[in-house]
Design a protein around this motif. Sequence first.
Motif, PDB file in Angstrom:
ATOM      1  N   GLN A 133       0.852  -1.315  -0.046  1.00  0.00           N
ATOM      2  CA  GLN A 133       0.052  -0.134  -0.233  1.00  0.00           C
ATOM      3  C   GLN A 133       0.931   1.196   0.047  1.00  0.00           C
ATOM      4  OE1 GLN A 133      -2.493  -0.773   3.459  1.00  0.00           O
ATOM      5  NE2 GLN A 133      -1.620   0.978   4.476  1.00  0.00           N
ATOM      6  N   TYR A 149      -5.110  11.746  -7.163  1.00  0.00           N
ATOM      7  CA  TYR A 149      -4.815  10.621  -6.223  1.00  0.00           C
ATOM      8  C   TYR A 149      -5.949   9.768  -6.485  1.00  0.00           C
ATOM      9  CZ  TYR A 149      -1.201  13.559  -4.431  1.00  0.00           C
ATOM     10  OH  TYR A 149      -0.179  14.187  -4.300  1.00  0.00           O
ATOM     11  N   GLU A 150      -7.213  10.285  -6.397  1.00  0.00           N
ATOM     12  CA  GLU A 150      -8.301   9.295  -6.587  1.00  0.00           C
ATOM     13  C   GLU A 150      -8.415   8.474  -7.817  1.00  0.00           C
ATOM     14  OE1 GLU A 150     -11.637  12.145  -5.757  1.00  0.00           O
ATOM     15  OE2 GLU A 150     -11.202  11.766  -3.689  1.00  0.00           O
ATOM     16  N   GLY A 153      -6.794   5.252  -7.524  1.00  0.00           N
ATOM     17  CA  GLY A 153      -7.287   4.354  -6.450  1.00  0.00           C
ATOM     18  C   GLY A 153      -7.014   4.633  -5.172  1.00  0.00           C
ATOM     19  N   PHE A 154      -6.449   5.997  -4.788  1.00  0.00           N
ATOM     20  CA  PHE A 154      -6.361   6.457  -3.222  1.00  0.00           C
ATOM     21  C   PHE A 154      -7.671   6.878  -2.968  1.00  0.00           C
ATOM     22  CE2 PHE A 154      -1.984   6.781  -4.877  1.00  0.00           C
ATOM     23  CZ  PHE A 154      -1.234   6.627  -3.740  1.00  0.00           C
ATOM     24  N   ARG A 155      -7.820   6.694  -1.504  1.00  0.00           N
ATOM     25  CA  ARG A 155      -8.783   6.760  -0.937  1.00  0.00           C
ATOM     26  C   ARG A 155      -8.870   7.454   0.251  1.00  0.00           C
ATOM     27  NH1 ARG A 155     -10.430   6.376  -5.423  1.00  0.00           N
ATOM     28  NH2 ARG A 155     -11.761   4.810  -6.339  1.00  0.00           N
ATOM     29  N   LYS A 179      -3.629   3.973  -1.029  1.00  0.00           N
ATOM     30  CA  LYS A 179      -4.183   3.177  -2.177  1.00  0.00           C
ATOM     31  C   LYS A 179      -3.336   1.831  -1.921  1.00  0.00           C
ATOM     32  CE  LYS A 179      -2.748   2.004  -6.767  1.00  0.00           C
ATOM     33  NZ  LYS A 179      -3.715   1.657  -7.360  1.00  0.00           N
ATOM     34  N   LYS A 180      -4.368   0.628  -2.009  1.00  0.00           N
ATOM     35  CA  LYS A 180      -4.091  -0.688  -1.721  1.00  0.00           C
ATOM     36  C   LYS A 180      -3.881  -1.424  -3.027  1.00  0.00           C
ATOM     37  CE  LYS A 180      -6.922  -1.233   2.409  1.00  0.00           C
ATOM     38  NZ  LYS A 180      -5.825  -1.145   3.462  1.00  0.00           N
TER      39      LYS A 180
END
Length: 182
Positions: A133, A149-150, A153-155, A179-180
């Motif tokens: 991650q 970033y979103e 896939g970053f949350r 992000k995973k």
Amino acid sequence: MIFEERTYDLNGRELLLRAPRDEDAEMLRHYIKKACSETRFLMAEGDEMDLSLEAELEFINSHNESDGGMLILGFLDGEHVGNCSFEKVSGSRRYAHRVNVGIALLQEYTGAGIGKIMFGAMLEEIEKAGFEQAELIVVDKNERAKHMYESFGFRESGRKPNANKYDDNTYSDDVFMVKKFK
Ligand SMILES: CC(C)(COP(=O)(O)OP(=O)(O)OC[C@H]1O[C@@H](n2cnc3c(N)ncnc32)[C@H](O)[C@@H]1OP(=O)(O)O)[C@@H](O)C(=O)NCCC(=O)NCCS
């Protein structure tokens, strides 16, 4: 870790991504001061960023020689545009799956798609190296960065209210994002 040099075509202009070299140290000292002066979205005011040449060399070498970190420089038609980097969160085994990431372009090179290319290239390296991650902190008002970033896939995983206090006595929250990879 050393990033293997790569070039991209950006609307007819050449974007080169490469690892830093010792001879970049002086340029990088000016870059970080300028980048911090131009935006409220980095970790300090420009006048606070006075790294010595030795400290900058150490910064370069610590990334190039690390097994858990990497610094990538971007050049558009030969002009330095900014950097991105990642570092292992810590040396302990239970944190060894996590990296902190960061990116900062000089203002004149923002909004042209460079950030997405650099950040995407870096995320590929992180995944290739086996980390699980990636984590970052972004100033709440930094809509462009949050959007980027979103899109990768970053949350949001939390926030710290009023983490930033500016010289004009206004505040911004910090937002934590993760992000995973698996
Ligand atoms: C944040 C940063 C890395 C983004 O890189 P960039 O090259 O400017 O961004 P890009 O041109 O690649 O665009 C990224 C995305 O943001 C979108 N975007 C641009 N401006 C935006 C805005 N004001 N609000 C929301 N989204 C925006 C773009 O449309 C693009 O999304 P898309 O691909 O879905 O169209 C760069 O602007 C930068 O370094 N800024 C200064 C320092 C900084 O803020 N660093 C991040 C600290 S956490």
